[in-house]
Design a protein around this motif. Sequence first.
Motif, PDB file in Angstrom:
ATOM      1  N   ALA A   1     -31.300 -17.155 -30.431  1.00 26.42           N
ATOM      2  CA  ALA A   1     -31.405 -16.270 -29.263  1.00 26.42           C
ATOM      3  C   ALA A   1     -32.468 -15.199 -29.502  1.00 26.42           C
ATOM      4  N   LEU A   2     -32.518 -14.686 -30.718  1.00 26.84           N
ATOM      5  CA  LEU A   2     -33.460 -13.627 -31.070  1.00 26.84           C
ATOM      6  C   LEU A   2     -34.909 -14.058 -30.845  1.00 26.84           C
ATOM      7  N   VAL A   3     -35.214 -15.288 -31.154  1.00 25.21           N
ATOM      8  CA  VAL A   3     -36.564 -15.835 -30.993  1.00 25.21           C
ATOM      9  C   VAL A   3     -37.020 -15.752 -29.528  1.00 25.21           C
ATOM     10  N   LYS A   4     -36.083 -15.875 -28.602  1.00 27.75           N
ATOM     11  CA  LYS A   4     -36.413 -15.880 -27.174  1.00 27.75           C
ATOM     12  C   LYS A   4     -36.606 -14.474 -26.587  1.00 27.75           C
ATOM     13  N   LEU A   5     -36.195 -13.454 -27.329  1.00 27.89           N
ATOM     14  CA  LEU A   5     -36.227 -12.082 -26.808  1.00 27.89           C
ATOM     15  C   LEU A   5     -37.599 -11.442 -27.048  1.00 27.89           C
ATOM     16  N   VAL A   6     -38.581 -11.891 -26.293  1.00 28.08           N
ATOM     17  CA  VAL A   6     -39.971 -11.496 -26.514  1.00 28.08           C
ATOM     18  C   VAL A   6     -40.272 -10.034 -26.164  1.00 28.08           C
ATOM     19  N   SER A   7     -39.410  -9.375 -25.416  1.00 26.15           N
ATOM     20  CA  SER A   7     -39.633  -7.974 -25.052  1.00 26.15           C
ATOM     21  C   SER A   7     -38.941  -7.004 -26.002  1.00 26.15           C
ATOM     22  N   LEU A   8     -38.198  -7.533 -26.941  1.00 26.39           N
ATOM     23  CA  LEU A   8     -37.405  -6.707 -27.857  1.00 26.39           C
ATOM     24  C   LEU A   8     -38.297  -5.792 -28.693  1.00 26.39           C
ATOM     25  N   ARG A   9     -37.931  -4.515 -28.736  1.00 28.23           N
ATOM     26  CA  ARG A   9     -38.674  -3.527 -29.528  1.00 28.23           C
ATOM     27  C   ARG A   9     -37.865  -3.050 -30.728  1.00 28.23           C
ATOM     28  N   SER A  10     -36.530  -3.132 -30.632  1.00 23.46           N
ATOM     29  CA  SER A  10     -35.674  -2.592 -31.686  1.00 23.46           C
ATOM     30  C   SER A  10     -34.492  -3.531 -31.947  1.00 23.46           C
ATOM     31  N   VAL A  11     -34.274  -3.847 -33.237  1.00 22.52           N
ATOM     32  CA  VAL A  11     -33.147  -4.693 -33.634  1.00 22.52           C
ATOM     33  C   VAL A  11     -32.414  -4.024 -34.785  1.00 22.52           C
TER      34      VAL A  11
ATOM     35  N   SER B   1     -33.965 -17.917 -42.970  1.00 22.13           N
ATOM     36  CA  SER B   1     -34.419 -19.197 -42.428  1.00 22.13           C
ATOM     37  C   SER B   1     -35.694 -18.987 -41.614  1.00 22.13           C
ATOM     38  N   PRO B   2     -36.488 -20.037 -41.437  1.00 25.40           N
ATOM     39  CA  PRO B   2     -37.706 -19.873 -40.634  1.00 25.40           C
ATOM     40  C   PRO B   2     -37.372 -19.270 -39.273  1.00 25.40           C
ATOM     41  N   LEU B   3     -38.035 -18.201 -38.970  1.00 20.70           N
ATOM     42  CA  LEU B   3     -37.734 -17.453 -37.757  1.00 20.70           C
ATOM     43  C   LEU B   3     -39.041 -16.907 -37.197  1.00 20.70           C
ATOM     44  N   SER B   4     -39.155 -16.963 -35.892  1.00 21.78           N
ATOM     45  CA  SER B   4     -40.309 -16.370 -35.234  1.00 21.78           C
ATOM     46  C   SER B   4     -39.791 -15.112 -34.539  1.00 21.78           C
ATOM     47  N   PRO B   5     -39.971 -13.940 -35.174  1.00 27.34           N
ATOM     48  CA  PRO B   5     -39.381 -12.717 -34.633  1.00 27.34           C
ATOM     49  C   PRO B   5     -40.070 -12.266 -33.347  1.00 27.34           C
ATOM     50  N   PRO B   6     -39.404 -11.426 -32.578  1.00 26.14           N
ATOM     51  CA  PRO B   6     -40.018 -10.893 -31.358  1.00 26.14           C
ATOM     52  C   PRO B   6     -41.359 -10.243 -31.683  1.00 26.14           C
TER      53      PRO B   6
ATOM     54  N   SER C   1     -18.084 -15.343 -28.258  1.00 27.31           N
ATOM     55  CA  SER C   1     -18.201 -16.807 -28.266  1.00 27.31           C
ATOM     56  C   SER C   1     -19.640 -17.225 -28.569  1.00 27.31           C
ATOM     57  N   THR C   2     -19.790 -18.405 -29.148  1.00 26.70           N
ATOM     58  CA  THR C   2     -21.115 -18.937 -29.452  1.00 26.70           C
ATOM     59  C   THR C   2     -21.938 -19.069 -28.176  1.00 26.70           C
ATOM     60  N   LYS C   3     -21.301 -19.458 -27.089  1.00 26.40           N
ATOM     61  CA  LYS C   3     -22.010 -19.592 -25.810  1.00 26.40           C
ATOM     62  C   LYS C   3     -22.575 -18.250 -25.363  1.00 26.40           C
ATOM     63  N   ALA C   4     -21.783 -17.194 -25.476  1.00 27.86           N
ATOM     64  CA  ALA C   4     -22.256 -15.860 -25.075  1.00 27.86           C
ATOM     65  C   ALA C   4     -23.404 -15.397 -25.975  1.00 27.86           C
ATOM     66  N   ILE C   5     -23.335 -15.733 -27.270  1.00 29.63           N
ATOM     67  CA  ILE C   5     -24.418 -15.378 -28.194  1.00 29.63           C
ATOM     68  C   ILE C   5     -25.699 -16.105 -27.792  1.00 29.63           C
ATOM     69  N   GLU C   6     -25.566 -17.384 -27.455  1.00 24.62           N
ATOM     70  CA  GLU C   6     -26.732 -18.157 -26.997  1.00 24.62           C
ATOM     71  C   GLU C   6     -27.323 -17.552 -25.730  1.00 24.62           C
ATOM     72  N   GLU C   7     -26.462 -17.052 -24.843  1.00 19.66           N
ATOM     73  CA  GLU C   7     -26.917 -16.468 -23.585  1.00 19.66           C
ATOM     74  C   GLU C   7     -27.669 -15.151 -23.782  1.00 19.66           C
ATOM     75  N   LEU C   8     -27.503 -14.512 -24.938  1.00 22.68           N
ATOM     76  CA  LEU C   8     -28.290 -13.314 -25.230  1.00 22.68           C
ATOM     77  C   LEU C   8     -29.785 -13.621 -25.119  1.00 22.68           C
ATOM     78  N   GLY C   9     -30.147 -14.825 -25.501  1.00 26.55           N
ATOM     79  CA  GLY C   9     -31.543 -15.251 -25.454  1.00 26.55           C
ATOM     80  C   GLY C   9     -32.132 -15.289 -24.054  1.00 26.55           C
ATOM     81  N   GLU C  10     -31.280 -15.266 -23.041  1.00 26.70           N
ATOM     82  CA  GLU C  10     -31.758 -15.283 -21.649  1.00 26.70           C
ATOM     83  C   GLU C  10     -32.107 -13.881 -21.140  1.00 26.70           C
ATOM     84  N   LEU C  11     -31.774 -12.867 -21.915  1.00 25.75           N
ATOM     85  CA  LEU C  11     -32.059 -11.488 -21.503  1.00 25.75           C
ATOM     86  C   LEU C  11     -33.501 -11.148 -21.870  1.00 25.75           C
ATOM     87  N   SER C  12     -34.431 -11.757 -21.185  1.00 30.89           N
ATOM     88  CA  SER C  12     -35.849 -11.714 -21.554  1.00 30.89           C
ATOM     89  C   SER C  12     -36.474 -10.322 -21.499  1.00 30.89           C
TER      90      SER C  12
END
Length: 181
Positions: free
Chosen positions: A42-52, A66-71, A8-19
Amino acid sequence: VVDLKGTSTKAIEELGELSQLRKLSVTTFGAAKGKCTAFCKALVKLVSLRSVHVDAGWGTLEWLGSPLSPPPLLRSLKLIGKLQVTPAWFGSLTQLVKIYLRESYLKDLQILGALPQLMLLQLIDNAYTGEKLTFRTGAFPSLRKLVSQEYKLTEMRFEEDASPHMESIHIDQSQLKSGII
């Protein structure tokens, strides 16, 4: 591995909370554009992400342009799917050590050549569309290993001071009629 089509879109958005998340793999095959956009946010919020790892199969990843600020700490990026144009945000991947591209159909790799920490570059099955691949002077300053499985490639050229730390080149499925220069 998160399948965006079946999530679901909601669950995808919640991925961003996994800081504290450090590694994430998603498949986008058949996913609606809205879900892909939600994933980017959601990806923009994942500041601890090392691997995608993003796998679109034979589908498109053009929505990543699209304009994106990667981890900021991203060290490994694996993309499978059509990009055609190297996203500008690739230039901000200053901590990136490894990149794997497959079916990306990129015409230019200059942005990648400027990445200061990149040590492993893998170009597989139409990641790059040109027949001649030139490593420009000063490009790929930390590159140690190149893996190329590009059947259209006929020439690979290294200009002076390009890839000064290269240790290994693995070429498969290429005829390189003009050779490695």
